[in-house]
Design a protein around this motif. Sequence first.
Motif, PDB file in Angstrom:
ATOM      1  N   VAL A 163      -7.349   7.101  30.596  1.00  0.00           N
ATOM      2  CA  VAL A 163      -6.109   7.831  30.340  1.00  0.00           C
ATOM      3  C   VAL A 163      -6.335   9.324  30.126  1.00  0.00           C
ATOM      4  CG1 VAL A 163      -4.852   5.840  29.429  1.00  0.00           C
ATOM      5  CG2 VAL A 163      -6.251   7.235  27.885  1.00  0.00           C
ATOM      6  N   ALA A 164      -7.572   9.725  29.832  1.00  0.00           N
ATOM      7  CA  ALA A 164      -7.864  11.153  29.669  1.00  0.00           C
ATOM      8  C   ALA A 164      -9.366  11.366  29.757  1.00  0.00           C
ATOM      9  CB  ALA A 164      -7.338  11.664  28.318  1.00  0.00           C
ATOM     10  N   SER A 165      -9.739  12.530  30.259  1.00  0.00           N
ATOM     11  CA  SER A 165     -11.161  12.859  30.326  1.00  0.00           C
ATOM     12  C   SER A 165     -11.329  14.375  30.340  1.00  0.00           C
ATOM     13  CB  SER A 165     -11.811  12.248  31.571  1.00  0.00           C
ATOM     14  OG  SER A 165     -11.274  12.813  32.755  1.00  0.00           O
ATOM     15  N   VAL A 166     -12.421  14.831  29.780  1.00  0.00           N
ATOM     16  CA  VAL A 166     -12.831  16.232  29.826  1.00  0.00           C
ATOM     17  C   VAL A 166     -14.336  16.228  30.041  1.00  0.00           C
ATOM     18  CG1 VAL A 166     -12.972  18.446  28.650  1.00  0.00           C
ATOM     19  CG2 VAL A 166     -10.972  16.977  28.292  1.00  0.00           C
ATOM     20  N   GLY A 167     -14.776  16.727  31.170  1.00  0.00           N
ATOM     21  CA  GLY A 167     -16.198  16.709  31.468  1.00  0.00           C
ATOM     22  C   GLY A 167     -16.702  15.282  31.567  1.00  0.00           C
ATOM     23  N   GLU A 168     -17.728  14.973  30.803  1.00  0.00           N
ATOM     24  CA  GLU A 168     -18.335  13.640  30.815  1.00  0.00           C
ATOM     25  C   GLU A 168     -17.810  12.748  29.700  1.00  0.00           C
ATOM     26  OE1 GLU A 168     -22.781  13.999  32.217  1.00  0.00           O
ATOM     27  OE2 GLU A 168     -22.367  15.593  30.760  1.00  0.00           O
ATOM     28  N   ASN A 169     -16.697  13.116  29.127  1.00  0.00           N
ATOM     29  CA  ASN A 169     -16.130  12.389  27.997  1.00  0.00           C
ATOM     30  C   ASN A 169     -14.795  11.773  28.401  1.00  0.00           C
ATOM     31  OD1 ASN A 169     -18.142  13.551  25.908  1.00  0.00           O
ATOM     32  ND2 ASN A 169     -17.287  15.357  26.901  1.00  0.00           N
TER      33      ASN A 169
ATOM     34  N   GLU B  56     -15.899  17.612  24.237  1.00  0.00           N
ATOM     35  CA  GLU B  56     -15.429  16.536  23.369  1.00  0.00           C
ATOM     36  C   GLU B  56     -14.289  17.016  22.475  1.00  0.00           C
ATOM     37  OE1 GLU B  56     -19.053  13.550  22.367  1.00  0.00           O
ATOM     38  OE2 GLU B  56     -19.482  15.683  21.994  1.00  0.00           O
ATOM     39  N   LEU B  57     -14.427  18.208  21.919  1.00  0.00           N
ATOM     40  CA  LEU B  57     -13.362  18.760  21.088  1.00  0.00           C
ATOM     41  C   LEU B  57     -12.067  18.877  21.883  1.00  0.00           C
ATOM     42  CD1 LEU B  57     -12.310  20.080  18.488  1.00  0.00           C
ATOM     43  CD2 LEU B  57     -13.198  22.261  19.350  1.00  0.00           C
ATOM     44  N   ALA B  58     -12.168  19.357  23.120  1.00  0.00           N
ATOM     45  CA  ALA B  58     -10.972  19.502  23.955  1.00  0.00           C
ATOM     46  C   ALA B  58     -10.311  18.146  24.208  1.00  0.00           C
ATOM     47  CB  ALA B  58     -11.343  20.167  25.282  1.00  0.00           C
ATOM     48  N   LEU B  59     -11.127  17.113  24.429  1.00  0.00           N
ATOM     49  CA  LEU B  59     -10.567  15.782  24.636  1.00  0.00           C
ATOM     50  C   LEU B  59      -9.926  15.262  23.352  1.00  0.00           C
ATOM     51  CD1 LEU B  59     -10.144  13.212  26.309  1.00  0.00           C
ATOM     52  CD2 LEU B  59     -12.455  12.488  25.627  1.00  0.00           C
ATOM     53  N   TYR B  60     -10.589  15.449  22.224  1.00  0.00           N
ATOM     54  CA  TYR B  60     -10.068  14.935  20.964  1.00  0.00           C
ATOM     55  C   TYR B  60      -8.740  15.593  20.583  1.00  0.00           C
ATOM     56  CZ  TYR B  60     -14.879  13.189  20.483  1.00  0.00           C
ATOM     57  OH  TYR B  60     -16.082  12.577  20.689  1.00  0.00           O
TER      58      TYR B  60
ATOM     59  N   THR C 150     -15.828   7.173  25.199  1.00  0.00           N
ATOM     60  CA  THR C 150     -17.219   7.153  25.656  1.00  0.00           C
ATOM     61  C   THR C 150     -17.649   8.556  26.040  1.00  0.00           C
ATOM     62  OG1 THR C 150     -16.700   6.762  27.994  1.00  0.00           O
ATOM     63  CG2 THR C 150     -16.932   4.816  26.574  1.00  0.00           C
ATOM     64  N   SER C 151     -18.949   8.765  26.035  1.00  0.00           N
ATOM     65  CA  SER C 151     -19.504  10.070  26.410  1.00  0.00           C
ATOM     66  C   SER C 151     -20.837   9.862  27.105  1.00  0.00           C
ATOM     67  CB  SER C 151     -19.697  10.955  25.178  1.00  0.00           C
ATOM     68  OG  SER C 151     -20.335  12.162  25.537  1.00  0.00           O
ATOM     69  N   ASP C 152     -21.056  10.599  28.172  1.00  0.00           N
ATOM     70  CA  ASP C 152     -22.341  10.581  28.872  1.00  0.00           C
ATOM     71  C   ASP C 152     -23.199  11.783  28.503  1.00  0.00           C
ATOM     72  OD1 ASP C 152     -21.769   8.222  30.160  1.00  0.00           O
ATOM     73  OD2 ASP C 152     -20.901   9.204  31.918  1.00  0.00           O
ATOM     74  N   GLU C 153     -22.770  12.527  27.472  1.00  0.00           N
ATOM     75  CA  GLU C 153     -23.588  13.634  26.995  1.00  0.00           C
ATOM     76  C   GLU C 153     -24.743  13.098  26.158  1.00  0.00           C
ATOM     77  OE1 GLU C 153     -21.060  16.310  24.895  1.00  0.00           O
ATOM     78  OE2 GLU C 153     -19.923  16.893  26.670  1.00  0.00           O
TER      79      GLU C 153
ATOM     80  N   SER D 177     -22.802  25.038  15.829  1.00  0.00           N
ATOM     81  CA  SER D 177     -22.531  25.322  17.242  1.00  0.00           C
ATOM     82  C   SER D 177     -21.302  24.542  17.683  1.00  0.00           C
ATOM     83  CB  SER D 177     -23.735  24.934  18.112  1.00  0.00           C
ATOM     84  OG  SER D 177     -23.971  23.537  18.039  1.00  0.00           O
ATOM     85  N   LEU D 178     -20.822  24.879  18.861  1.00  0.00           N
ATOM     86  CA  LEU D 178     -19.747  24.134  19.511  1.00  0.00           C
ATOM     87  C   LEU D 178     -19.787  24.512  20.988  1.00  0.00           C
ATOM     88  CD1 LEU D 178     -17.495  22.134  18.879  1.00  0.00           C
ATOM     89  CD2 LEU D 178     -15.921  24.048  18.720  1.00  0.00           C
ATOM     90  N   GLY D 179     -20.822  24.013  21.645  1.00  0.00           N
ATOM     91  CA  GLY D 179     -21.025  24.369  23.048  1.00  0.00           C
ATOM     92  C   GLY D 179     -21.422  23.163  23.864  1.00  0.00           C
ATOM     93  N   PRO D 180     -21.844  23.386  25.098  1.00  0.00           N
ATOM     94  CA  PRO D 180     -22.204  22.273  25.985  1.00  0.00           C
ATOM     95  C   PRO D 180     -23.326  21.393  25.454  1.00  0.00           C
ATOM     96  CG  PRO D 180     -21.941  24.301  27.228  1.00  0.00           C
ATOM     97  CD  PRO D 180     -21.893  24.686  25.785  1.00  0.00           C
ATOM     98  N   GLY D 181     -24.283  21.980  24.737  1.00  0.00           N
ATOM     99  CA  GLY D 181     -25.409  21.196  24.261  1.00  0.00           C
ATOM    100  C   GLY D 181     -25.366  20.839  22.798  1.00  0.00           C
ATOM    101  N   SER D 182     -24.217  20.966  22.184  1.00  0.00           N
ATOM    102  CA  SER D 182     -24.125  20.676  20.752  1.00  0.00           C
ATOM    103  C   SER D 182     -24.483  19.215  20.479  1.00  0.00           C
ATOM    104  CB  SER D 182     -22.717  20.974  20.245  1.00  0.00           C
ATOM    105  OG  SER D 182     -22.444  22.360  20.341  1.00  0.00           O
TER     106      SER D 182
END
Length: 550
Positions: A535-541, A425-429, A504-507, A413-418
């Motif tokens: 310096v960067a964030s996407v969602g909770e990451n 997280e992928l988008a941030l990385y 860090t991640s709050d997921e 998978s590669l979705g919100p609940g992965s």
Amino acid sequence: MVSAAILCWRLTSIFRSPEYVSQTADNVFHLNAVRFIIETGNGSSLALGAAGGSSPSLYPGGWHDFVALVVQTTGTSIPVAVSAANLVIGVVLWPLSVVFAARVLFGHARIVDLSAAVLACCFSAFPYLLVDWGVLYPNYYGMAVLPALVGLGALVARLPQFRLELSGSIASAFAVSCLGLMIVHPNTVLTAGVVIVPLWVARLAGRISARSPLSRLSPRRRLVSVVALVAVLILSVVVWIELRPFPLNRFDITWPPYETPAQALGEFFLTTHSGWPAGYATSVFFIVGLFLAAKRRGWRWLVVSSTIWAVLLVSVAGYPSSYLRGFLDGGWYTDFKRIAAGAAVMALFVGVAAFKTLHSFVKIQLRRRGSLKPRALTSLVSILGILVLLVVACVAQTTNIPQAAAHAETNYSLGPGSPIMSADELALYKTINSIVPSGAMIAGNPWDGSAWAYFVSGRQVLFPHVLTPWTPDRSVVAKMLNQASDNPLVCSAVRRLNLRYALTSDELIYLPGNPGTLQFPGMAGLELAKGFQLVASVGENRLYKITACW
């Protein structure tokens, strides 16, 4: 072609999308190891352990080298290369390897080719289990080509029948193939040995026996056969003891049993595992094949090999940890799923033997009736054989295979609940290599997906694996990084590591409740800690720059 089509259909349904990754613990290392090879140009199995954050150490790198080569030659992403490589392994290498082994073991006959190809897609334990559990990609690769090694081993058993130059070529090919499989995964050599060694012993014993037609040998050749038999037995014991990932006295760290010995034996004969549905179609031919092999002198080694697999599977699935269990199954990490895959390959060989024998029996019985011309008889028997194989394939694809494929599919998978890395997280990385300079280190809790920032971005992470070895500096960072502005020990460690960023991640964290997930309290609360700049964030990451120490 039909077998390849079925395998392709099942595997693509499991992988779901070329960009999806198996969200499992072992894959944290596998994907980062591919990136390590690409970044360092070093794909040696003698050094690949460094991809997990340790010093250069032994780790079988054959699968990782294959995927890295796909990335380098096509320019595609690592997840797409993984999907493509695994499809080639399962759809092309596996059935071709099976057909080759079946031809060598049971002769060049159309029914041998057809039955081997069909049975290749009818067992839940392979190839589907090894792209589910773990995930065990190196074992998956090794098991896919293992039948070809078995075929070469069978040719080695017939060396006296060949010319000297051909015998040397076959022996060399077998030796090189063993070394190649060691690089893919050492326990696949053990798996092949459980099949090959009984065959070799049977052939050598037959040459030595006074009752054997081959016994008309000169004393010198008989002596050579005796020496070869002793050498095979000694070498087998040595390899069995040495090809294990940990010492025998560490049997207590392995996987526990999950069922009774009687249930494990039942699953062995029903060609299944893990309490999953029985492989009714394949089990019929497995049991019939064992009966027929026991009655045929040249095939009794199949019964011996199958008995060994039964002992291995029953001991690992039905008995608690002990020295004996560790001795028997330690080469497979005392992991019943790896052993179940090997047992499935054995059942496949026995099933092919059953198909060939029954096909010949039907042909002989119809010929005795004398009511059909030879060409019509051959066509009728071929049609009957194909119909039976179609029934076997249909039963397998509607009973035991669907659950295996569905279970494996849940890991990709590669979705919100992965579980490990989400789409956010992928988008941030993907932004990291434009923010973090080359050579700078990034800290993070590997259990929340931060370890995969390395395979996505190519930037170094402090914990590239959930089992990264601890050092004093890593321990300080994991436990106290959020105290960087107040604790001089933290900044000393940060500077020695060239640690400049933190993720860090709050997921949801992977495998919540696992003690390993609680070893990183220093990564918590960085949004409130002094000396950390977002310096960067996407969602909770979030990606922070560590300003407290620089």
